[in-house]
Design a protein around this motif. Structure first.
Motif, PDB file in Angstrom:
ATOM      1  N   PHE A   3       0.860  -1.164   0.000  1.00 57.27           N
ATOM      2  CA  PHE A   3       0.000   0.000   0.000  1.00 57.27           C
ATOM      3  C   PHE A   3       0.906   1.226   0.000  1.00 57.27           C
ATOM      4  CE2 PHE A   3      -2.809  -3.210   1.490  1.00 57.27           C
ATOM      5  CZ  PHE A   3      -4.098  -2.783   1.225  1.00 57.27           C
ATOM      6  N   VAL A   4       0.605   2.190  -0.840  1.00 51.45           N
ATOM      7  CA  VAL A   4       1.405   3.409  -0.941  1.00 51.45           C
ATOM      8  C   VAL A   4       0.509   4.605  -0.637  1.00 51.45           C
ATOM      9  CG1 VAL A   4       2.860   4.807  -2.443  1.00 51.45           C
ATOM     10  CG2 VAL A   4       2.849   2.315  -2.714  1.00 51.45           C
ATOM     11  N   LEU A   5       0.908   5.374   0.369  1.00 53.46           N
ATOM     12  CA  LEU A   5       0.157   6.568   0.765  1.00 53.46           C
ATOM     13  C   LEU A   5       1.083   7.780   0.750  1.00 53.46           C
ATOM     14  CD1 LEU A   5      -1.852   5.156   3.813  1.00 53.46           C
ATOM     15  CD2 LEU A   5      -2.630   5.421   1.456  1.00 53.46           C
ATOM     16  N   GLY A   6       0.502   8.951   0.710  1.00 57.45           N
ATOM     17  CA  GLY A   6       1.284  10.181   0.732  1.00 57.45           C
ATOM     18  C   GLY A   6       2.127  10.275   1.993  1.00 57.45           C
ATOM     19  N   GLY A   7       3.339  10.812   1.852  1.00 59.00           N
ATOM     20  CA  GLY A   7       4.246  10.885   2.991  1.00 59.00           C
ATOM     21  C   GLY A   7       4.656  12.293   3.361  1.00 59.00           C
ATOM     22  N   GLY A  11       7.848  14.260   5.607  1.00 58.45           N
ATOM     23  CA  GLY A  11       8.923  14.889   4.854  1.00 58.45           C
ATOM     24  C   GLY A  11       9.353  14.111   3.628  1.00 58.45           C
ATOM     25  N   PHE A  12       8.540  13.163   3.189  1.00 58.09           N
ATOM     26  CA  PHE A  12       8.841  12.333   2.020  1.00 58.09           C
ATOM     27  C   PHE A  12       7.665  12.380   1.054  1.00 58.09           C
ATOM     28  CE2 PHE A  12      11.475  10.777   5.421  1.00 58.09           C
ATOM     29  CZ  PHE A  12      12.677  10.523   4.796  1.00 58.09           C
ATOM     30  N   ASP A  13       7.867  11.848  -0.136  1.00 53.70           N
ATOM     31  CA  ASP A  13       6.786  11.847  -1.118  1.00 53.70           C
ATOM     32  C   ASP A  13       5.745  10.777  -0.813  1.00 53.70           C
ATOM     33  OD1 ASP A  13       7.732  13.987  -2.807  1.00 53.70           O
ATOM     34  OD2 ASP A  13       9.334  12.631  -3.416  1.00 53.70           O
ATOM     35  N   SER A  27       6.975   0.646   6.071  1.00 53.31           N
ATOM     36  CA  SER A  27       8.297   0.034   6.069  1.00 53.31           C
ATOM     37  C   SER A  27       9.315   0.863   5.299  1.00 53.31           C
ATOM     38  CB  SER A  27       8.230  -1.372   5.480  1.00 53.31           C
ATOM     39  OG  SER A  27       7.735  -1.323   4.154  1.00 53.31           O
ATOM     40  N   MET A  28       8.845   1.742   4.417  1.00 56.71           N
ATOM     41  CA  MET A  28       9.750   2.529   3.589  1.00 56.71           C
ATOM     42  C   MET A  28       9.199   3.921   3.348  1.00 56.71           C
ATOM     43  SD  MET A  28      10.775   0.310   0.297  1.00 56.71           S
ATOM     44  CE  MET A  28       9.930  -1.220   0.542  1.00 56.71           C
ATOM     45  N   PHE A  29      10.114   4.868   3.236  1.00 50.90           N
ATOM     46  CA  PHE A  29       9.786   6.188   2.731  1.00 50.90           C
ATOM     47  C   PHE A  29      10.286   6.248   1.297  1.00 50.90           C
ATOM     48  CE2 PHE A  29      10.308   7.809   7.283  1.00 50.90           C
ATOM     49  CZ  PHE A  29       8.951   7.910   7.495  1.00 50.90           C
ATOM     50  N   VAL A  30       9.556   6.921   0.433  1.00 54.01           N
ATOM     51  CA  VAL A  30       9.950   7.053  -0.974  1.00 54.01           C
ATOM     52  C   VAL A  30      10.153   8.527  -1.307  1.00 54.01           C
ATOM     53  CG1 VAL A  30       9.288   6.633  -3.379  1.00 54.01           C
ATOM     54  CG2 VAL A  30       8.641   4.998  -1.601  1.00 54.01           C
ATOM     55  N   VAL A  31      11.272   8.796  -1.997  1.00 56.29           N
ATOM     56  CA  VAL A  31      11.572  10.140  -2.486  1.00 56.29           C
ATOM     57  C   VAL A  31      11.620  10.068  -4.005  1.00 56.29           C
ATOM     58  CG1 VAL A  31      13.247  12.027  -2.528  1.00 56.29           C
ATOM     59  CG2 VAL A  31      12.964  10.665  -0.454  1.00 56.29           C
ATOM     60  N   LEU A  32      10.822  10.888  -4.673  1.00 60.04           N
ATOM     61  CA  LEU A  32      10.867  10.960  -6.130  1.00 60.04           C
ATOM     62  C   LEU A  32      11.961  11.942  -6.525  1.00 60.04           C
ATOM     63  CD1 LEU A  32       7.061  11.157  -6.924  1.00 60.04           C
ATOM     64  CD2 LEU A  32       8.525   9.127  -6.795  1.00 60.04           C
ATOM     65  N   VAL A  33      12.848  11.504  -7.410  1.00 58.56           N
ATOM     66  CA  VAL A  33      13.995  12.312  -7.804  1.00 58.56           C
ATOM     67  C   VAL A  33      14.033  12.397  -9.326  1.00 58.56           C
ATOM     68  CG1 VAL A  33      16.496  12.536  -7.670  1.00 58.56           C
ATOM     69  CG2 VAL A  33      15.257  11.482  -5.792  1.00 58.56           C
ATOM     70  N   GLU A  34      14.212  13.607  -9.839  1.00 63.51           N
ATOM     71  CA  GLU A  34      14.368  13.757 -11.287  1.00 63.51           C
ATOM     72  C   GLU A  34      15.644  13.061 -11.731  1.00 63.51           C
ATOM     73  OE1 GLU A  34      13.958  17.770 -12.712  1.00 63.51           O
ATOM     74  OE2 GLU A  34      12.439  18.191 -11.203  1.00 63.51           O
ATOM     75  N   GLU A  35      15.601  12.459 -12.915  1.00 62.65           N
ATOM     76  CA  GLU A  35      16.706  11.640 -13.398  1.00 62.65           C
ATOM     77  C   GLU A  35      18.029  12.392 -13.463  1.00 62.65           C
ATOM     78  OE1 GLU A  35      17.342   8.560 -17.033  1.00 62.65           O
ATOM     79  OE2 GLU A  35      16.577  10.541 -17.531  1.00 62.65           O
TER      80      GLU A  35
END
Length: 88
Positions: A3-7, A11-13, A27-35
């Motif tokens: 399940f993925v929810l807003g973070g 302080g994360f995406d 279990s994890m924080f996700v950060v979206l990063v431009e290539e």
């Protein structure tokens, strides 16, 4: 399934849960990063410290224009590699 929810409040995406968020902790924080974005060392340290405080790992996610699948980098793996390369 995950399940993925807003973070944003952490302080994360995104926050990734290994099951229903009502029954499981993230279990994890996700950060979206431009290539093509250059990551600053202090950003990596900040994300790692925030995640460690919350007992989670950080996953960087990036997707180039020509790519069909996103690229993921687990900061915890980078940390272990850096320690192994610099044992002293």
């Amino acid at each position: 399934g995950y399940f993925v929810l807003g973070g944003a409040r952490h302080g994360f995406d995104f926050v990734v849960y290994e099951g229903d968020p009502v029954r499981h902790h993230g279990s994890m924080f996700v950060v979206l990063v431009e290539e093509d974005r250059e990551l600053l060392p202090r950003e990596l340290v900040l994300w790692n410290r925030l995640a460690a405080t919350a007992h989670k790992s950080v996953l960087l996610a990036s997707m180039g224009e020509a790519e069909l699948e996103p690229t993921y980098i687990d900061l915890q793996c980078l940390q272990k590699t850096a320690v192994a390369a610099n044992p002293g």
